[in-house]
Scaffold this active site. Structure first.
Site, PDB file in Angstrom:
ATOM      1  N   ARG A  90      -5.704  -0.533  -1.794  1.00  0.00           N
ATOM      2  CA  ARG A  90      -4.292  -0.919  -1.784  1.00  0.00           C
ATOM      3  C   ARG A  90      -4.020  -1.993  -2.837  1.00  0.00           C
ATOM      4  O   ARG A  90      -2.983  -1.955  -3.513  1.00  0.00           O
ATOM      5  CB  ARG A  90      -3.904  -1.438  -0.392  1.00  0.00           C
ATOM      6  CG  ARG A  90      -2.473  -1.923  -0.322  1.00  0.00           C
ATOM      7  CD  ARG A  90      -2.093  -2.401   1.053  1.00  0.00           C
ATOM      8  NE  ARG A  90      -0.707  -2.853   1.093  1.00  0.00           N
ATOM      9  CZ  ARG A  90      -0.059  -3.209   2.197  1.00  0.00           C
ATOM     10  NH1 ARG A  90      -0.685  -3.172   3.373  1.00  0.00           N
ATOM     11  NH2 ARG A  90       1.196  -3.602   2.160  1.00  0.00           N
ATOM     12  N   ASN A 144       0.283   6.667   5.627  1.00  0.00           N
ATOM     13  CA  ASN A 144       1.131   6.780   4.444  1.00  0.00           C
ATOM     14  C   ASN A 144       0.411   7.476   3.294  1.00  0.00           C
ATOM     15  O   ASN A 144      -0.814   7.425   3.204  1.00  0.00           O
ATOM     16  CB  ASN A 144       1.562   5.384   3.985  1.00  0.00           C
ATOM     17  CG  ASN A 144       2.693   4.837   4.823  1.00  0.00           C
ATOM     18  OD1 ASN A 144       3.610   5.565   5.178  1.00  0.00           O
ATOM     19  ND2 ASN A 144       2.623   3.556   5.154  1.00  0.00           N
ATOM     20  N   CYS A 164       7.313   7.063  11.398  1.00  0.00           N
ATOM     21  CA  CYS A 164       7.491   5.830  10.639  1.00  0.00           C
ATOM     22  C   CYS A 164       8.245   4.846  11.520  1.00  0.00           C
ATOM     23  O   CYS A 164       9.012   5.248  12.395  1.00  0.00           O
ATOM     24  CB  CYS A 164       8.273   6.109   9.355  1.00  0.00           C
ATOM     25  SG  CYS A 164       8.527   4.662   8.298  1.00  0.00           S
ATOM     26  N   HIS A 194      10.488   6.737   3.779  1.00  0.00           N
ATOM     27  CA  HIS A 194      10.637   5.581   2.895  1.00  0.00           C
ATOM     28  C   HIS A 194      11.709   5.793   1.834  1.00  0.00           C
ATOM     29  O   HIS A 194      11.708   5.137   0.785  1.00  0.00           O
ATOM     30  CB  HIS A 194       9.303   5.192   2.247  1.00  0.00           C
ATOM     31  CG  HIS A 194       8.334   4.597   3.212  1.00  0.00           C
ATOM     32  ND1 HIS A 194       7.103   4.119   2.845  1.00  0.00           N
ATOM     33  CD2 HIS A 194       8.414   4.413   4.560  1.00  0.00           C
ATOM     34  CE1 HIS A 194       6.463   3.656   3.912  1.00  0.00           C
ATOM     35  NE2 HIS A 194       7.239   3.836   4.965  1.00  0.00           N
ATOM     36  N   TYR A 244      13.020   0.069   1.406  1.00  0.00           N
ATOM     37  CA  TYR A 244      12.273   0.703   0.317  1.00  0.00           C
ATOM     38  C   TYR A 244      13.192   1.123  -0.828  1.00  0.00           C
ATOM     39  O   TYR A 244      12.727   1.333  -1.955  1.00  0.00           O
ATOM     40  CB  TYR A 244      11.494   1.916   0.824  1.00  0.00           C
ATOM     41  CG  TYR A 244      10.282   1.548   1.634  1.00  0.00           C
ATOM     42  CD1 TYR A 244       9.066   1.267   1.017  1.00  0.00           C
ATOM     43  CD2 TYR A 244      10.355   1.457   3.011  1.00  0.00           C
ATOM     44  CE1 TYR A 244       7.950   0.920   1.755  1.00  0.00           C
ATOM     45  CE2 TYR A 244       9.243   1.104   3.769  1.00  0.00           C
ATOM     46  CZ  TYR A 244       8.045   0.835   3.131  1.00  0.00           C
ATOM     47  OH  TYR A 244       6.944   0.469   3.869  1.00  0.00           O
TER      48      TYR A 244
END
Length: 421
Positions: A90, A144, A164, A194, A244
């Site tokens: 990440r 995700n 989500c 998102h 987002y």
């Protein structure tokens, strides 16, 4: 009822356990299995999970294992919450795109594509093993990028629904502002994972009064501040965009910010170290307050609600999920995965009808859907050219020089996770 959590060693898991304990009347779990290859983390999380159940008087049995096949055997539902490559991957997703002047984020843009390429093959392997062991089990995906991963699962014929926590977060926030209970708030929630907008806020259900105009008039400043966008933008849109959307509506501003502060991955990694120390305390028998800063707020309540609906135990009649479009949004292909309100039952989710979508939102949804088509193709078949085309199609990239440079960086940083590289 048996549930299995793959990625059960996640620091998120105590949030989920707390929900199972509090909401046991909705979802009477008799056996809960936490599956994770990280044995040390798994023991810490499993110990706290048992203490949470004990404190709240839950009679269910919690076990931990690194054996996926044993863990999913006989499960009624399998929840996926894994992170291939961990926080180290990440950290890369959030940093190398910035070298090209593009947003570095783990679920959208180039970083989101990298996560999809790492994740889809692993999730499909897990799902096949679940199907061999128990073909009737539901797969609930919280991993995700949820939209792409859920589409991969559905396309492969699995009984899967994507989940989500964005919608349930808005529901709780709006309920507090309106002075009502969350169950009284129904969202006209539309988009892709998102990439969503709240186009209506109804009291009492899908046919209830839409109070969004009043909500924006009275609380627009607070809502905009939470989203970190100007109040004027929210007023001009006339809807509440997901946070987002800031990556799209204020891309260059976000890039400047990200270049001047530590990555979110670094912050989360530090939190995880602290949380795991806490989880090892034999006196701790509730989720710590620090967990609220980790992310995933209300995930447990959304997961319990969805599992209860799929397994016939009740749950809210309407829930926001990720599932096939199948004509719900006529400007998208039937096999696109959308995030909308749906009626959820043992046969799966059935999306509610959606009023005509403003072209301002529909156009961006169509663009990102095209990107997701290409991203899934790259995840399934590999190849530099497929990665390049997916990046070129993404509205946060869209220039061939950027797409070329990002392709090279993506492959270089993820080679160990890409069988074809």
């Amino acid at each position: 009822m048996k549930l299995t959590v793959v990625g059960g060693g996640s620091t998120y898991t105590p949030e989920l356990i707390d929900g199972f304990a509090r909401l046991r009347d909705s979802l009477p779990v008799e056996e809960l299995v936490l599956v994770d290859p990280a044995a040390e983390r798994l023991e810490l999380v499993g110990g706290l999970a048992r203490r949470i159940f004990a404190k709240q008087g839950h009679q269910g049995r919690i076990s931990v294992t690194d054996d996926l096949d044993a863990g999913v055997d006989g499960a009624d539902a399998v929840l996926l919450q894994l992170r291939v490559g961990g926080q180290a991957a990440r950290e890369q997703d959030e940093t190398w795109p910035l070298e090209c002047g593009c947003v570095g984020q783990e679920t959208t843009g180039a970083g989101g594509l990298a996560k999809a390429l790492r994740t889809v093959p692993v999730v499909l392997d897990i799902a096949e093993r679940v199907r061999r062991t128990n073909p009737d089990a539901w797969i609930i995906d919280f991993t995700n990028p949820v939209g792409i991963v859920t589409r991969a699962l559905l396309q492969a014929g699995h009984k899967a629904v994507g989940l989500c926590n964005v919608a349930i977060g808005f529901q709780r926030k709006f309920a507090g502002l309106l002075g009502v209970t969350p169950s009284e708030v129904h969202l006209d929630h539309v988009g892709l994972n998102h990439l969503t907008w709240e186009t209506g806020v109804r009291l009492g259900g899908p046919e209830g009064e839409d109070v969004l105009p009043e909500l924006l008039a009275e609380h627009g400043e607070a809502i905009a501040a939470d989203l970190r966008v100007p109040r004027a933008l929210v007023d001009r849109l006339g809807v509440v965009p997901s946070y987002y959307l800031r990556y799209f509506y204020a891309h260059d501003e976000v890039v400047r910010e990200l270049r001047t502060k530590p990555s979110r991955a670094a912050e989360v990694a530090e939190m995880e170290r602290e949380l795991l120390k806490m989880y090892g305390d034999p006196e701790l028998d509730e989720k710590p307050e620090l967990l609220a800063k980790r992310g995933g707020a209300y995930y447990s309540e959304a997961a319990v609600d969805l599992a209860a609906g799929l397994l016939g135990g009740g749950g809210s009649p309407y829930q926001v999920v990720n599932t096939y479009n199948r004509g719900t949004l006529p400007f998208l292909p039937d096999d696109a995965v959308i995030e909308v309100q749906a009626a959820v039952g043992p046969k799966g989710p059935t999306p509610l009808s959606v009023p005509a979508v403003d072209p301002l939102f529909a156009g961006l949804m169509a663009n990102v859907t095209a990107y997701e088509d290409l991203a899934l193709e790259a995840a399934l078949r590999g190849g530099r050219e497929r990665v390049f085309k997916a990046l070129l199609a993404h509205p946060l990239i869209g220039q061939y020089e950027y797409a070329d440079a990002l392709t090279d960086r993506l492959i270089a940083h993820n080679r160990e996770h890409l069988a074809w590289a």
